[in-house]
Design a protein around this motif. Structure first.
Motif, mmCIF file in Angstrom:
data_model
loop_
_atom_site.group_PDB
_atom_site.id
_atom_site.type_symbol
_atom_site.label_atom_id
_atom_site.label_comp_id
_atom_site.label_asym_id
_atom_site.label_seq_id
_atom_site.Cartn_x
_atom_site.Cartn_y
_atom_site.Cartn_z
ATOM 1 N N ILE A 22 -15.999 -26.465 -33.387
ATOM 2 C CA ILE A 22 -17.225 -26.277 -32.604
ATOM 3 C C ILE A 22 -17.929 -27.630 -32.548
ATOM 4 O O ILE A 22 -18.307 -28.175 -33.588
ATOM 5 C CB ILE A 22 -18.173 -25.242 -33.234
ATOM 6 C CG1 ILE A 22 -17.495 -23.888 -33.415
ATOM 7 C CG2 ILE A 22 -19.445 -25.107 -32.385
ATOM 8 C CD1 ILE A 22 -18.317 -22.890 -34.211
ATOM 9 N N GLU A 23 -18.079 -28.178 -31.351
ATOM 10 C CA GLU A 23 -18.815 -29.430 -31.167
ATOM 11 C C GLU A 23 -20.302 -29.087 -31.057
ATOM 12 O O GLU A 23 -20.728 -28.418 -30.109
ATOM 13 C CB GLU A 23 -18.331 -30.168 -29.919
ATOM 14 C CG GLU A 23 -16.903 -30.630 -29.994
ATOM 15 C CD GLU A 23 -16.665 -31.714 -31.046
ATOM 16 O OE1 GLU A 23 -17.633 -32.384 -31.472
ATOM 17 O OE2 GLU A 23 -15.493 -31.891 -31.437
ATOM 18 N N ASP A 74 -25.130 -24.698 -27.223
ATOM 19 C CA ASP A 74 -26.544 -24.517 -26.912
ATOM 20 C C ASP A 74 -27.104 -23.185 -27.405
ATOM 21 O O ASP A 74 -28.174 -22.775 -27.003
ATOM 22 C CB ASP A 74 -26.806 -24.709 -25.423
ATOM 23 C CG ASP A 74 -26.093 -23.693 -24.565
ATOM 24 O OD1 ASP A 74 -25.415 -22.811 -25.122
ATOM 25 O OD2 ASP A 74 -26.212 -23.768 -23.332
ATOM 26 N N GLY A 75 -26.371 -22.520 -28.289
ATOM 27 C CA GLY A 75 -26.892 -21.315 -28.922
ATOM 28 C C GLY A 75 -26.919 -20.089 -28.045
ATOM 29 O O GLY A 75 -27.742 -19.196 -28.249
ATOM 30 N N ILE A 76 -26.036 -19.984 -27.080
ATOM 31 C CA ILE A 76 -25.948 -18.769 -26.268
ATOM 32 C C ILE A 76 -25.285 -17.655 -27.070
ATOM 33 O O ILE A 76 -25.597 -16.494 -26.905
ATOM 34 C CB ILE A 76 -25.184 -19.050 -24.951
ATOM 35 C CG1 ILE A 76 -26.028 -19.980 -24.082
ATOM 36 C CG2 ILE A 76 -24.857 -17.756 -24.212
ATOM 37 C CD1 ILE A 76 -25.353 -20.424 -22.824
ATOM 38 N N PHE A 77 -24.357 -18.005 -27.953
ATOM 39 C CA PHE A 77 -23.688 -17.092 -28.889
ATOM 40 C C PHE A 77 -22.778 -16.063 -28.247
ATOM 41 O O PHE A 77 -22.580 -14.972 -28.782
ATOM 42 C CB PHE A 77 -24.690 -16.401 -29.815
ATOM 43 C CG PHE A 77 -25.527 -17.350 -30.614
ATOM 44 C CD1 PHE A 77 -24.930 -18.287 -31.430
ATOM 45 C CD2 PHE A 77 -26.903 -17.319 -30.528
ATOM 46 C CE1 PHE A 77 -25.688 -19.184 -32.169
ATOM 47 C CE2 PHE A 77 -27.678 -18.198 -31.262
ATOM 48 C CZ PHE A 77 -27.073 -19.141 -32.084
ATOM 49 N N ALA A 78 -22.195 -16.380 -27.110
ATOM 50 C CA ALA A 78 -21.190 -15.485 -26.523
ATOM 51 C C ALA A 78 -19.993 -15.354 -27.454
ATOM 52 O O ALA A 78 -19.323 -14.328 -27.469
ATOM 53 C CB ALA A 78 -20.756 -16.001 -25.159
ATOM 54 N N THR A 96 -20.310 -23.444 -22.472
ATOM 55 C CA THR A 96 -20.430 -24.902 -22.533
ATOM 56 C C THR A 96 -19.149 -25.570 -23.041
ATOM 57 O O THR A 96 -19.132 -26.788 -23.243
ATOM 58 C CB THR A 96 -21.598 -25.306 -23.452
ATOM 59 O OG1 THR A 96 -21.345 -24.831 -24.780
ATOM 60 C CG2 THR A 96 -22.917 -24.750 -22.951
ATOM 61 N N ASP A 97 -18.088 -24.777 -23.240
ATOM 62 C CA ASP A 97 -16.804 -25.296 -23.745
ATOM 63 C C ASP A 97 -16.959 -26.066 -25.049
ATOM 64 O O ASP A 97 -16.293 -27.077 -25.268
ATOM 65 C CB ASP A 97 -16.113 -26.173 -22.691
ATOM 66 C CG ASP A 97 -15.717 -25.375 -21.459
ATOM 67 O OD1 ASP A 97 -15.358 -24.188 -21.621
ATOM 68 O OD2 ASP A 97 -15.774 -25.926 -20.350
ATOM 69 N N ALA A 98 -17.830 -25.588 -25.923
ATOM 70 C CA ALA A 98 -18.079 -26.246 -27.201
ATOM 71 C C ALA A 98 -17.010 -25.919 -28.246
ATOM 72 O O ALA A 98 -16.961 -26.557 -29.292
ATOM 73 C CB ALA A 98 -19.450 -25.846 -27.738
ATOM 74 N N ILE A 99 -16.154 -24.918 -27.974
ATOM 75 C CA ILE A 99 -15.184 -24.435 -28.962
ATOM 76 C C ILE A 99 -13.778 -24.727 -28.493
ATOM 77 O O ILE A 99 -13.417 -24.429 -27.357
ATOM 78 C CB ILE A 99 -15.349 -22.914 -29.181
ATOM 79 C CG1 ILE A 99 -16.781 -22.577 -29.605
ATOM 80 C CG2 ILE A 99 -14.339 -22.422 -30.221
ATOM 81 C CD1 ILE A 99 -17.115 -21.112 -29.543
ATOM 82 N N VAL A 100 -12.981 -25.293 -29.404
ATOM 83 C CA VAL A 100 -11.580 -25.561 -29.131
ATOM 84 C C VAL A 100 -10.763 -24.908 -30.232
ATOM 85 O O VAL A 100 -11.086 -25.031 -31.418
ATOM 86 C CB VAL A 100 -11.284 -27.088 -29.111
ATOM 87 C CG1 VAL A 100 -9.804 -27.351 -28.966
ATOM 88 C CG2 VAL A 100 -12.068 -27.752 -27.994
ATOM 89 N N VAL A 101 -9.696 -24.197 -29.849
ATOM 90 C CA VAL A 101 -8.783 -23.570 -30.794
ATOM 91 C C VAL A 101 -7.405 -24.138 -30.539
ATOM 92 O O VAL A 101 -6.929 -24.133 -29.402
ATOM 93 C CB VAL A 101 -8.757 -22.027 -30.620
ATOM 94 C CG1 VAL A 101 -7.796 -21.397 -31.608
ATOM 95 C CG2 VAL A 101 -10.147 -21.448 -30.762
ATOM 96 N N LYS A 102 -6.768 -24.635 -31.599
ATOM 97 C CA LYS A 102 -5.433 -25.182 -31.423
ATOM 98 C C LYS A 102 -4.583 -24.904 -32.662
ATOM 99 O O LYS A 102 -5.087 -24.833 -33.775
ATOM 100 C CB LYS A 102 -5.467 -26.687 -31.145
ATOM 101 C CG LYS A 102 -5.995 -27.506 -32.293
ATOM 102 C CD LYS A 102 -5.981 -28.982 -31.947
ATOM 103 C CE LYS A 102 -6.504 -29.810 -33.121
ATOM 104 N NZ LYS A 102 -6.480 -31.230 -32.845
#
Length: 88
Positions: A8-9, A14-18, A78-84
Motif C-alpha cells: 500500500i503506497e 486517500d482513505g476511501i477504504f474500498a 487511486t491504485d494505491a495497492i499492488v499485489v504480486k
C-alpha cells in the motif's frame, strides 16, 4: 501455495477504504489510511509479515487468499495497492 506481497503506497491512499470491504485484513490505520492487520480477519487465522514505514505498508503472506487481496487492490480507486507473487 504461492507466496505473495501486498503493498500500500501511503501517498496514493486517500482513505476511501474500498479495500476493507473486499479483504478483512485491510483495516483503517492510525493516520486514517489503509493498512494491513493479519489479525483483522475474524474468520481466518492469518499469519503474515507486515512492515509499516512512512512511505508504504508491505505485507507478505503464503496462504490461499491472494485473490481476496487482488480484489481489494482492484477496488482501490487511486491504485494505491499492488499485489504480486514473490519467490520464497
Amino acid at each position: 501455495m504461492p507466496r505473495y506481497e501486498i503493498t500500500i503506497e501511503k501517498d496514493a491512499c486517500d482513505g476511501i477504504f474500498a479495500c476493507l470491504t473486499r479483504d478483512p485484513r485491510f483495516v483503517e490505520g492510525e493516520r486514517g489510511l489503509a493498512t494491513i492487520d493479519p489479525d483483522g480477519d475474524p474468520i481466518y487465522d492469518c499469519e503474515g509479515d507486515v512492515t509499516d514505514t512512512a512511505e508504504r505498508v508491505v505485507a507478505t503472506f503464503d496462504d490461499d487468499r491472494m485473490d481476496e487481496a487482488k480484489q481489494a487492490a482492484a477496488a482501490c480507486p487511486t491504485d494505491a495497492i499492488v499485489v504480486k507473487e514473490v519467490d520464497g
